[in-house]
Each structure stands twice: as C-alpha cells, then as structure tokens.
Design a protein around this motif. Structure first.
Motif, PDB file in Angstrom:
ATOM      1  N   UNK A 152      -4.342  -3.645  -1.266  1.00 26.19           N
ATOM      2  CA  UNK A 152      -3.459  -2.530  -0.955  1.00 26.19           C
ATOM      3  C   UNK A 152      -2.302  -2.438  -1.947  1.00 26.19           C
ATOM      4  N   UNK A 153      -1.822  -3.571  -2.412  1.00 21.78           N
ATOM      5  CA  UNK A 153      -0.774  -3.549  -3.444  1.00 21.78           C
ATOM      6  C   UNK A 153      -1.298  -2.907  -4.728  1.00 21.78           C
ATOM      7  N   UNK A 154      -2.508  -3.293  -5.135  1.00 25.20           N
ATOM      8  CA  UNK A 154      -3.088  -2.709  -6.344  1.00 25.20           C
ATOM      9  C   UNK A 154      -3.310  -1.213  -6.168  1.00 25.20           C
ATOM     10  N   UNK A 155      -3.791  -0.811  -4.973  1.00 28.76           N
ATOM     11  CA  UNK A 155      -4.035   0.616  -4.728  1.00 28.76           C
ATOM     12  C   UNK A 155      -2.730   1.404  -4.757  1.00 28.76           C
ATOM     13  N   UNK A 156      -1.649   0.814  -4.228  1.00 32.48           N
ATOM     14  CA  UNK A 156      -0.365   1.523  -4.193  1.00 32.48           C
ATOM     15  C   UNK A 156       0.292   1.581  -5.569  1.00 32.48           C
ATOM     16  N   UNK A 157       0.212   0.497  -6.330  1.00 33.55           N
ATOM     17  CA  UNK A 157       0.882   0.423  -7.633  1.00 33.55           C
ATOM     18  C   UNK A 157       0.023   0.958  -8.764  1.00 33.55           C
ATOM     19  N   UNK A 158      -1.294   0.971  -8.580  1.00 34.58           N
ATOM     20  CA  UNK A 158      -2.183   1.372  -9.660  1.00 34.58           C
ATOM     21  C   UNK A 158      -2.302   0.309 -10.735  1.00 34.58           C
TER      22      UNK A 158
END
Length: 647
Positions: A152-158
C-alpha cells in the motif's frame, strides 16, 4: 496459447466492473478491494480487465519498465538515454502469491556481494514487474501485515524503496492494485482497509436465469476458448477504446466547488476518519465523469464515487460489517445540492444498466452494530439466547516461552522483524546482516589477510546475521460452557461479553481464533480456526444455552482441533481459553480429557459466583496446568504481570 475470459462476457457484477474501470481510467483512485464469497469470478474479472488496458512503451532492456518519454531518473538500470530504443508491450498483470517473502515482493540486494565485493547488485521484485500494469493480490487478508503495508505504501507513493543497512535502492512502482478476500477467512485491519481506494462486496446471484447464463458462458469458453473470445472481440475492442478515450479526457474534466463541497458534506455526514475518503471520492468522481464522456463532475458522479469509496471506511470496530445507508447518502447529496441541481440518480445513479442496488441494511450486515437484545430471550425446546454487551479491553494473555510463529502482537517470538537480540552465522543466503558483528568477526584477521590501507578485508565466513525477537500471533481456541449450569444463574450475558472482548483482543493481536461450545450431550466446533473475528462474534451472539454440562466432551473436542491445527500450521502456538464454572456431567471423564491437553498453554475463566463456591474451575485449571482467572476480576492478570516483572 492462454486465452483470457472476456471482460464484457462476465455476467452481472456491475459494481465491481465499475470500480475496476474507474481505476483503469485514473490510477489516482487508489485500487480496489474485492470482498466476497468464493466462486464469484473475482479472479476472472481482474485478469480480464488487464487484457483491456492499453499497451505501454518501455525502454529496451530496462527491467523496471521505464517510460521512454519520461524515464525514471532513479532507475537502477539507468540512466537511460533520451533517444534510446523502446519496446511496446501489453500492460503487465502480476499476481502476488500469499506465501511471498518481502524480498520477492520488493526485490533484494545481494548483501554478501555488497559487503565483500562492494558491488550493489539488485534483483527486482514483483513491484517492479507490476510497474505501469496491474498487481493482483488474491486473499490479501492472509498476507502478513508488513507485506500489506509495503504494497500500500508503494501504491500510494508510486515508488518502491529497498534498504539493507547502508545500501539503498529505489525505483518507480505505479500500478493498479486489486486485492480480493473472503471475509470468512479474516479481516484486514481498519488502517489497511482505508488505504484501498474503493471496495466492492460481491456475491453470487440468487436469480436462476442469471446463474444459468453464467454456467452457459463458462462451459462455452472451456469448450472453445479461442472461438468464445472471438465472439466477444467487438465488445472487447469497444471497451478498450472507451478506456483509452476516458484516460485522455480525464485531464480536462472539471470538479466545480459545489461538487467538492458535496463530497466534503457526504464524508463528514458518514463520520469517516481522516481526509483520504474525500480525496478518493473526488478522484473517483472525476474518473466516473470521464468514463461517461462528461467534462464536468455531476451529482451522479459524486454519488457513484461515494457508494464505492465509503462503505469500508464506516467501520467502527472489527464486528461491524462494511455497509452504506444509501438513503442517508441521497439525503446528504440533496441537502448540499445547488437549487437548480437535479436529484441524484437522474442519469444512471452511478450504476450501469440492469444493476441492482446493494442492500443498505439486512442479512449482509449494516455499518451499525445490532441493537441490544433483552438479557435472555426464550426459544423453542427451553433454549435461551442471551445478549452481549459492548466489548471492553482485556489484559494481555501470553503463551509462555519464545516461539517461531507468524508475526503478530501476542507472545514472544523469533521473527524477521523486531528488536535485535544477538547475532549468528547464517545458514544460507544472508537476508538480515548484523554489520557490527560482521566487522568484529573480520577485525582480528586483517593483518593475516594482508590489509594495507583503509577499509576492511571481508570474507564470506565473516558474515553474521541478526537474531531478532518480536511478537507472534497465536491460535486462541475458546471452549465455552453453554449449559444450563451457566444459564440458570443468568450469567451468559456477562460470559458472552467477556468472550466477545477476548475475541476483539485476538483480532487486534493478529491471532487465529476457534470456538467450541458444549451443552446437552455434545461439544460443537461452531467456528473452525480462522482469522475472521467477525464470524466468531456472529456465532457467539447466536449461541443458545441450556441443558446438561458435558465438560469432558468440550475438552476432548479441543484436543482434536489442536491436533489437526498442529499438522496444518505447526509454527503457530496455541492458547486454550476455557470459560466455565467447572461443573460437569461426569467428573471422572474430565480428568481423562484434561490429560489429552497436557503441555498446552491455557487459561480457565472461572464463571462461578454466589456466596457459596465449590472451586470446581480451580480444580480444572490445576488439571490442565492452566492459569485461573475469575470472570469478574480480569484486572488481576495485569496486577500479576506487574508483580512478576517487578520480581
């Protein structure tokens, strides 16, 4: 050649189709969480959508799918020349297995080469493979929490960050995240639920004709996949074109201030926490307007977005089922609409043709907890169903010793994440190096290795790995006395409240739970071991009482369940919680049954009350080698823990 089932051939599931399409139009929506029973085509429709996404241009030879028009300046395979060659390929669909490790997901550094050779060798993971495509996580609720956080962190930050001690790598990771889950197998924490942009509840149709059509199409696809796909090719091409057009239109869609105020009013009216709901609803409304060919967001776009963005953000505790009161939604939209605004629903209300609105209150559960029942309600055959009060906090109940189970928050455990307690020689590839211990191991050998200058000369046998200690989740098996000896004294409301509180504690500590009840002549496994505290609460609330007290049968059933679970999940240590007043139909059988549970960590919650006490629960605790906890004095555990720590 694998042929994907066509997206447009999927029968029903209109809300799910819409949620996926909105994310395909605008990745800013934040992904989709699909909740539903097994066998509802969740995986089929996700794979079908990926086949409809536009193809992407990538830098030739780049393992991270960099866009030639705007390559990632931090790409580990870079820097890329602005006029380099490019390759066109379909959008990626990457499926994340439940048992994946953190290295497999985020990528891994070859720590041994980094320390001994000074080479920063990075192997990309699944997040890199999913860049500019779809990352599909089936059974996302069964993933370890730290992996879900990472996704979810990767999805939010890109962006994906991989760090090992002083070596750091980052690369772009923008993808459409789709997670599916069966709520009966456990819930996600509310914090993680909130990170998914949209959520959809799916269930199989109860309409016979629609069910028959599902089977008819599936049989036709299995008989001739290529021919079936060819018959739907025109619809698939039109869908792909519409997605591409909507993506192009999105940048020009306008969100007027009055619509933004409507979104804020709706989110405030449903009392959602934080501001993520407002942002997701706004992005989803923009995507919905673009999907329908509009240049300005309307009330119908806001309504469609809110129906998908808010249900999972209304939960106040794990026992609440996600839901949305659509009559309240319409009232909030109407109250905040401009005077000349048509009522929401005048266009399509956010639903495609033939779509049926989901129930707002009913069998599937509402967002509010059920109204309290009377203390005891009569039932057929002399059975009684006692209500339960609101759960309360309970002290920590631990399994003694140090385990090796899955990450959680209950008992001490050796884990890959936690505080460092020491160092050891690695048994295989080094995953978590202990730098200080490695340097200390190498230091005495520098002269014999011919060191002549700055830096240390390291060899593979110098490497040390960190020993870490954290917390693990356990299997908490409740064995609850539901016999007449309990109900006759009108204690079941208190007992149910206590067990409900322990269930909530098990959810927060990431345990698996199981529930055995005994009454009459038998003991029943009413909830097989699962991570779904919601299912456990539902079965507990409906638990009838009355009849004889087959305590021995309850203990034997517990031994059988624990034996099976040790084979299925040997690393997860059990904690037995017996809730009883100690009365039994056959006293001798209890002693023999207790012997089957020797060595199992246990708690006996003593439900006996009144001026005259027989101490039967204490006798049972002694036989089980368990701790005795009075029902009305759970705080005594906290005092006991404090005394032991002080000693």
């Amino acid at each position: 050649m694998n042929v994907t089932y066509p997206f447009t051939a999927v029968v029903g599931l209109d809300d799910l189709k819409l949620a996926l399409l909105l994310n395909a139009v605008s990745p800013r929506v934040g992904g989709v969480l699909v909740r539903g029973e097994k066998g509802t085509a969740k995986s089929t429709i996700v794979r079908a959508l990926a086949a409809q996404l536009p193809a992407v241009d990538t830098v030739a030879g780049c393992r991270f799918a960099c866009d030639p028009a705007a390559p990632d300046p931090s790409c580990p395979d870079g820097p890329h020349a602005p006029d380099g060659t490019s390759v066109r390929r379909p959008s990626a669909l990457v499926e994340l297995p439940v048992g994946a490790s953190e290295d497999r997901v985020a990528g891994s550094l070859d720590v041994e080469r980094a320390l001994t050779e000074g080479v920063k060798a990075f192997e990309p993971g699944l997040l890199a493979a999913a860049h500019r495509g779809v990352l599909y996580v089936d059974e996302v609720n069964l993933l370890h929490d730290h992996l879900v956080d990472l996704l979810l962190d990767a999805a939010a930050l890109g962006t994906c960050y991989v760090e090992r001690e002083s070596v750091s790598v980052r690369h772009a990771a923008r993808f459409l995240l789709v997670g599916t889950m069966n709520p009966e197998e456990g819930e996600l924490r509310p914090q993680l639920l909130d990170r998914f942009g949209l959520t959809v509840e799916v269930r199989a149709s109860r309409e016979p004709k629609e069910r028959a059509e599902v089977v008819r199409r599936r049989l036709a696809f299995e008989a001739d996949p290529a021919g079936f796909a060819e018959r739907w090719a025109a619809e698939e091409a039109a869908l792909a074109e519409r997605i591409a057009v909507a993506r192009d239109r999105l940048a020009d869609v306008r969100l007027p201030d009055e619509r933004l105020e409507q979104i804020a009013t709706v989110c405030a009216g449903f009392e959602v926490d934080g501001m993520r709901a407002d942002l997701v609803t706004a992005n989803a409304a923009l995507a919905h307007a673009a999907w329908h060919g509009r240049d300005t967001v309307t009330a119908d776009d806001v309504r469609a977005a809110a129906r998908l963005a808010l249900p999972h953000r209304r939960r106040r505790d794990p026992f609440d089922a996600p839901g949305l009161d659509e009559s309240l939604l319409d009232d909030l939209l109407n109250d905040s609409s401009p005077d000349d605004d048509p009522p929401p629903g005048g266009d399509d209300g956010g639903r495609d043709n033939n779509e049926q609105p989901p129930p707002s209150n009913g069998a599937e559960g509402s967002a509010e907890p059920p109204a309290p029942e009377s203390e005891e309600s009569g039932g057929g055959g002399g059975e009684r169903v006692a209500s339960a009060a609101a759960p309360h906090a309970v002290p920590l109940l631990e399994v003694p010793g140090v385990g090796d189970g899955v990450a959680g928050r209950r008992s001490r455990s050796r884990t890959v994440r936690g505080r460092v307690t020491g160092a050891r020689r690695p048994s295989g590839k080094v995953r978590d190096p202990h730098v200080v211990a490695t340097l200390l191991a190498a230091a005495p050998h520098q002269r014999t290795r011919g060191r002549d200058g700055a830096g240390l000369v390291l060899r593979a046998d110098d490497l040390r790995e960190a020993d870490r200690e954290g917390r693990e989740g356990n299997l908490v098996l409740f064995v609850v006395d539901a016999s007449g000896s309990m109900a006759a004294r009108r204690r079941m409301t208190t007992v149910k409240t206590a067990v409900l509180s322990l269930l909530l504690d098990a959810y927060q500590r990431r345990d698996k739970i199981g529930l055995i009840t005994f009454r009459g002549r038998t003991a029943d496994l009413v909830l097989p071991p699962t991570s779904s505290v919601e299912a456990g609460a539902a079965r507990l609330r409906a638990l009838p009482t009355g009849g004889r007290t087959p305590l021995a049968a309850g203990l034997v059933r517990a031994a059988e369940v624990l034996r099976a679970e040790r084979l299925r999940d040997p690393a997860r240590r059990p904690l037995l919680v017996v809730v009883t007043d100690g009365r039994a139909t056959a006293e001798g059988d209890v002693a023999r049954a207790a012997g089957l549970l020797t060595g199992t960590a246990g708690i006996v919650v003593d439900c006996e009350d009144g001026p005259v006490r027989l101490g039967l629960a204490g006798r049972l605790a002694t036989r089980l080698g368990a701790r005795l906890v009075p029902l009305g004095d759970l705080d005594g555990i906290v005092r006991d823990q404090r005394r032991r720590k002080a000693a």
